[in-house]
Design an enzyme around this catalytic site. Structure first.
Site, PDB file in Angstrom:
ATOM      1  N   ASN A   6     -12.357  14.058  13.154  1.00 57.16           N
ATOM      2  CA  ASN A   6     -11.564  13.645  11.574  1.00 57.16           C
ATOM      3  C   ASN A   6     -12.862  13.273  10.891  1.00 57.16           C
ATOM      4  OD1 ASN A   6     -11.150  11.338  13.624  1.00 57.16           O
ATOM      5  ND2 ASN A   6     -10.913  10.425  11.537  1.00 57.16           N
ATOM      6  N   THR A   7     -13.834  12.779  11.677  1.00 58.07           N
ATOM      7  CA  THR A   7     -14.966  12.260  10.636  1.00 58.07           C
ATOM      8  C   THR A   7     -16.360  12.607  11.499  1.00 58.07           C
ATOM      9  OG1 THR A   7     -14.986  10.255  11.988  1.00 58.07           O
ATOM     10  CG2 THR A   7     -13.913  10.194   9.731  1.00 58.07           C
ATOM     11  N   GLY A   8     -17.516  12.514  10.436  1.00 59.12           N
ATOM     12  CA  GLY A   8     -18.993  12.521  11.338  1.00 59.12           C
ATOM     13  C   GLY A   8     -19.355  13.759  11.978  1.00 59.12           C
ATOM     14  N   ILE A   9     -19.707  13.619  12.887  1.00 64.38           N
ATOM     15  CA  ILE A   9     -20.557  14.671  13.980  1.00 64.38           C
ATOM     16  C   ILE A   9     -19.420  15.559  14.275  1.00 64.38           C
ATOM     17  CG2 ILE A   9     -21.494  15.417  16.041  1.00 64.38           C
ATOM     18  CD1 ILE A   9     -23.138  12.543  15.589  1.00 64.38           C
ATOM     19  N   GLY A  10     -18.278  14.916  14.600  1.00 62.56           N
ATOM     20  CA  GLY A  10     -17.058  15.914  15.164  1.00 62.56           C
ATOM     21  C   GLY A  10     -16.576  16.544  14.091  1.00 62.56           C
ATOM     22  N   SER A  46     -25.766  10.278  24.592  1.00 64.71           N
ATOM     23  CA  SER A  46     -26.466   9.519  23.408  1.00 64.71           C
ATOM     24  C   SER A  46     -28.040   9.266  23.845  1.00 64.71           C
ATOM     25  CB  SER A  46     -25.819   8.341  23.022  1.00 64.71           C
ATOM     26  OG  SER A  46     -26.584   7.357  22.085  1.00 64.71           O
ATOM     27  N   TYR A  90     -22.246   0.010  25.869  1.00 66.02           N
ATOM     28  CA  TYR A  90     -22.428   1.531  25.148  1.00 66.02           C
ATOM     29  C   TYR A  90     -23.416   2.376  25.982  1.00 66.02           C
ATOM     30  CZ  TYR A  90     -23.083   4.998  21.693  1.00 66.02           C
ATOM     31  OH  TYR A  90     -22.890   6.136  21.002  1.00 66.02           O
ATOM     32  N   GLY A 128     -11.717  13.642  18.542  1.00 64.51           N
ATOM     33  CA  GLY A 128     -12.372  12.846  17.330  1.00 64.51           C
ATOM     34  C   GLY A 128     -13.210  13.640  16.337  1.00 64.51           C
TER      35      GLY A 128
END
Length: 312
Positions: free
Chosen positions: A29-33, A154, A180, A27
């Site tokens: 492709n965006t954000g934290i990753g 988290s 979650y 994952g």
């Protein structure tokens, strides 16, 4: 830039022993990753962005390559909500992997949704997908010197989770937030139990965990998760402006865990109740430290995924 035509090249940066590490990041492709991958490529590593949407992954890889010529980056298709995809990804993976970062996830879809294999989406993607992936790739990790696995959990792992082993797929009384929290508790239970089993077997692979605090990520807008409710997604977007840190800052605990985390450790931001700030040791709930609960989850995960770890 796909797995098949990847070449390991580029100027090596601050990599131990002047070796370009092979890193698999789910994952990215965006954000934290994305920012995790960017920093690793900047220091000279080779990072594979393992993502469900290859087009988005390729676009992210192009941006990273342009900004960070010190290392290299490629992409591969991986859908953690499909155990067949997880298996296919692992079968085509490089024989030697220096680091696996279990980063991808989905958060709080308004209605109960299932993975391709019939698992509740959050538990199936966030935990079972990564459990299966790590198990499949363990031989590749063992082939490296001092390989590391970082699993992203988290602060939600402390928010009233309840693992009901009679109904792990939440077929009765689905609650988005609890689902979650359960998946993130499972991430942390898994990371700590993996280290215990590696230690017992005398296998020199390190398992650590990290969490990003409260950071700006695509989890809050993804149509597969919180974005499935326009009201909740809008409210979260407004609230995040006041309490969150950037995705770039949110990547720091993952990077710290990868580079400096002790075996079986948990890293997160140190300020404002672990919501933001510089990375350091994070608080682990009593449930996450329960070895009996971890063993029960491990056994259930093996049965559900069909993946049994080779720790011989």
């Amino acid at each position: 830039m796909t797995w098949a035509d990847c070449t390991v090249a580029g100027t090596l940066g601050a990599v131990s022993n002047n070796k370009q590490r092979r890193v698999i990041l789910t994952g990215g492709n965006t954000g934290i990753g994305y920012f995790t991958a960017l920093e690793l490529v900047k220091q000279g590593d080779h990072v594979t962005l393992a993502c469900r949407n290859v087009d988005k992954a390729n676009a992210a890889a192009e941006k990273i390559a342009a900004e960070a010529p010190q290392g290299t980056v490629d992409t591969a298709q991986l859908d953690l909500a499909d155990l067949g995809s997880v298996r296919s990804f692992a079968e085509s993976a490089p024989a030697t992997i220096d680091a696996l970062i279990n980063n991808a996830g989905v958060m709080m879809p308004a209605k109960r949704t299932e993975t391709k294999d019939g698992f509740e989406l959050q538990f199936g993607t966030n935990h079972l997908g990564h459990f299966a992936l790590t198990g499949h790739l363990l031989p590749n990790l063992r082939a490296a010197n001092d390989a590391r696995v970082v699993t992203v959990s988290s602060v939600a792992h402390k928010q009233n989770p309840k693992l009901n082993f009679d109904d792990l797929q939440a077929t009765r009384g689905y609650n988005p937030q609890r689902g979650y929290a359960n998946s993130k508790l499972s991430n942390l239970l898994f990371a700590l139990e993996l280290q215990r089993r590696l230690d017992k077997a005398g296998i020199p692979v390190t398992s650590t965990a990290a969490h990003p605090g409260i950071s700006e990520t695509a989890l809050y807008t993804s149509p597969d998760g919180l974005g499935s409710s326009k009201i909740l997604s809008f409210g979260a977007a407004i609230g995040l402006k006041f309490i969150s840190q950037s995705a770039k800052a949110g990547a720091l605990p993952t990077l710290y865990a990868l580079e400096s985390g002790e075996p079986g450790s948990y890293t997160g931001p140190k300020s404002l109740f672990e919501s933001r700030g510089a990375p350091g040791p994070a608080k682990i709930s009593d449930k996450a430290q329960d070895p009996a609960l971890a063993e029960k989850l491990w056994e259930a995960s093996e049965k559900l995924t069909g993946v049994v770890y080779d720790l011989s």
